[in-house]
Write an enzyme that holds these catalytic residues in place. Structure first.
Site, PDB file in Angstrom:
ATOM      1  N   GLN A 172       0.826  -1.208   0.000  1.00 49.57           N
ATOM      2  CA  GLN A 172       0.000   0.000   0.000  1.00 49.57           C
ATOM      3  C   GLN A 172       0.863   1.262   0.000  1.00 49.57           C
ATOM      4  OE1 GLN A 172      -3.125   0.433  -0.680  1.00 49.57           O
ATOM      5  NE2 GLN A 172      -3.292  -1.771  -1.012  1.00 49.57           N
ATOM      6  N   SER A 173       2.047   1.191  -0.568  1.00 47.17           N
ATOM      7  CA  SER A 173       2.954   2.333  -0.586  1.00 47.17           C
ATOM      8  C   SER A 173       2.415   3.481  -1.447  1.00 47.17           C
ATOM      9  CB  SER A 173       4.314   1.887  -1.128  1.00 47.17           C
ATOM     10  OG  SER A 173       5.123   3.020  -1.409  1.00 47.17           O
ATOM     11  N   ASN A 174       2.263   4.638  -0.801  1.00 52.44           N
ATOM     12  CA  ASN A 174       1.892   5.846  -1.548  1.00 52.44           C
ATOM     13  C   ASN A 174       3.072   6.334  -2.375  1.00 52.44           C
ATOM     14  OD1 ASN A 174      -0.762   6.261  -0.224  1.00 52.44           O
ATOM     15  ND2 ASN A 174       0.528   6.466   1.599  1.00 52.44           N
ATOM     16  N   CYS A 204       5.306   4.458  -3.837  1.00 52.48           N
ATOM     17  CA  CYS A 204       5.419   3.668  -5.068  1.00 52.48           C
ATOM     18  C   CYS A 204       4.353   4.077  -6.080  1.00 52.48           C
ATOM     19  CB  CYS A 204       5.333   2.178  -4.744  1.00 52.48           C
ATOM     20  SG  CYS A 204       6.823   1.584  -3.891  1.00 52.48           S
TER      21      CYS A 204
END
Ligand code: PLP
Length: 325
Positions: free
Chosen positions: A72-74, A76
């Site tokens: 859930q990396s913002n 990335c």
């Protein structure tokens, strides 16, 4: 140095007075800076870092970006969007195993065209060098963006953000005493620390720590200090920073990274129901909970002006539906 960037977002981001919420905490006047509205594929604080990182990749003649993070990396997701704009290939190394269904940021990163690798236990880019070797054997020239975009180059985005903030405060005839924000990979905190020094803005930072895990055996304070020390050298800042100059409030990280408790949920609901503004469950929900706790306990000076720096993250909400309903 601060001019050499690739335009990716809409700046300055607005500063809003939270009138309804300030009535609930009458000792404080609360403002919010809307970096959730930076405009890059649903916004967030990584847009500021990526303007400098993407420019550097292009300056070095690279055709591909590799970076890493949680599913859930913002960071990335915004990197994938930045690569689309700049015409670069985007390789994302994400922790965990491939889920049956893609949602939240993972879904968006895939829609944005990134090539995604699932790296199990490793979510902070431990395997980046392996992928880099492989791609370079095929003739790619890769630019590696570290976990969270937190290098000195990425941090320049937040040095510049202090300049932006100072201009806004002057224009709006506003004084801010404290800035609360979510600190996790350290680039934002390092950049703000350098920016306050460089532009002589007298504000106290109150960073709320999000992730209690170390990065490559270093504490977050050490990661931040390393970036700050690189920055003071290249910017000619006289002040010498030590570990004790880097503060982090670690009271709210106990549940672990990406674990949503009733605290985050309550904070998200409070801002949503008082002001119609949405926070995210991993970063801003936790940091906002921390800020409300500070205000309730009067841990900062009464009659002061407080700014919450909204760093984005909304897409992750849809991946935590069960914790938030
Ligand atoms: C990455 C991120 C942060 C933390 O910024 P760092 O520079 O990594 O410390 C805070 N909030 C959101 C929504 C983020 O995506």
């Amino acid at each position: 140095m601060l001019e050499n960037k690739y335009k990716l977002g809409f700046f300055p981001t607005p500063i809003q007075h939270l009138k309804n919420l300030s009535e609930v905490y009458p000792d404080y006047t609360i403002f919010i800076k809307r970096d959730d509205n930076t405009g890059l594929a649903s916004g967030g604080n990584k847009t500021r870092k990526l303007e400098y990182l993407i420019q550097k990749a292009l300056d070095e003649g690279c055709n591909a970006i590799i970076t890493a993070g949680a599913q859930q990396s913002n960071h990335c997701r915004q990197t994938a969007a930045a690569c689309s704009i700049a015409g670069l290939a985007c390789h994302l190394m994400l922790g965990g195993n491939e889920p049956e269904q893609y949602d939240g940021n993972l879904l968006l990163s895939s829609l944005l065209g990134a090539t995604i690798y699932f790296t199990g236990e490793n979510r902070k880019g431990e395997d980046i060098h392996l992928l880099k070797n492989k791609l370079e054997k095929k003739g790619d020239k890769c630019f590696v963006i570290p976990y969270g975009g937190s290098s000195i180059t990425g941090a320049l985005g937040f040095v510049n953000a202090v300049k932006e903030l100072k201009t806004q405060l002057t224009e709006q005839n506003l004084l801010i005493d404290y800035i609360f924000f979510a600190s996790s990979s350290g680039g934002m905190q390092a950049g703000l620390t350098l920016g306050l020094e460089l532009f002589k803005l007298d504000v106290e930072l109150v960073p709320i720590n999000i992730d209690k895990a170390e990065t490559y055996g270093l504490s977050l304070e050490e990661v931040i200090l390393n970036i700050v020390q690189k920055g003071t050298k290249i910017m000619g800042i006289k002040r010498e920073f030590e570990l004790s100059d880097i503060t982090l409030n670690k009271e709210y990280d106990k549940a672990g990274y990406g674990v949503v408790t009733s605290n985050e949920k309550r904070a998200i609901q409070e801002l949503a129901r008082k002001e119609g503004i949405l926070l995210d469950p991993v970063y801003t929900g936790r940091a906002f909970y921390g800020m409300l706790h500070f205000l309730n306990e009067k841990k900062i000076r009464p009659n002061s002006n407080v700014l919450f720096w909204h760093t984005g993250g909304l897409p992750a909400i849809f991946s935590y539906a069960n914790d938030l309903k």
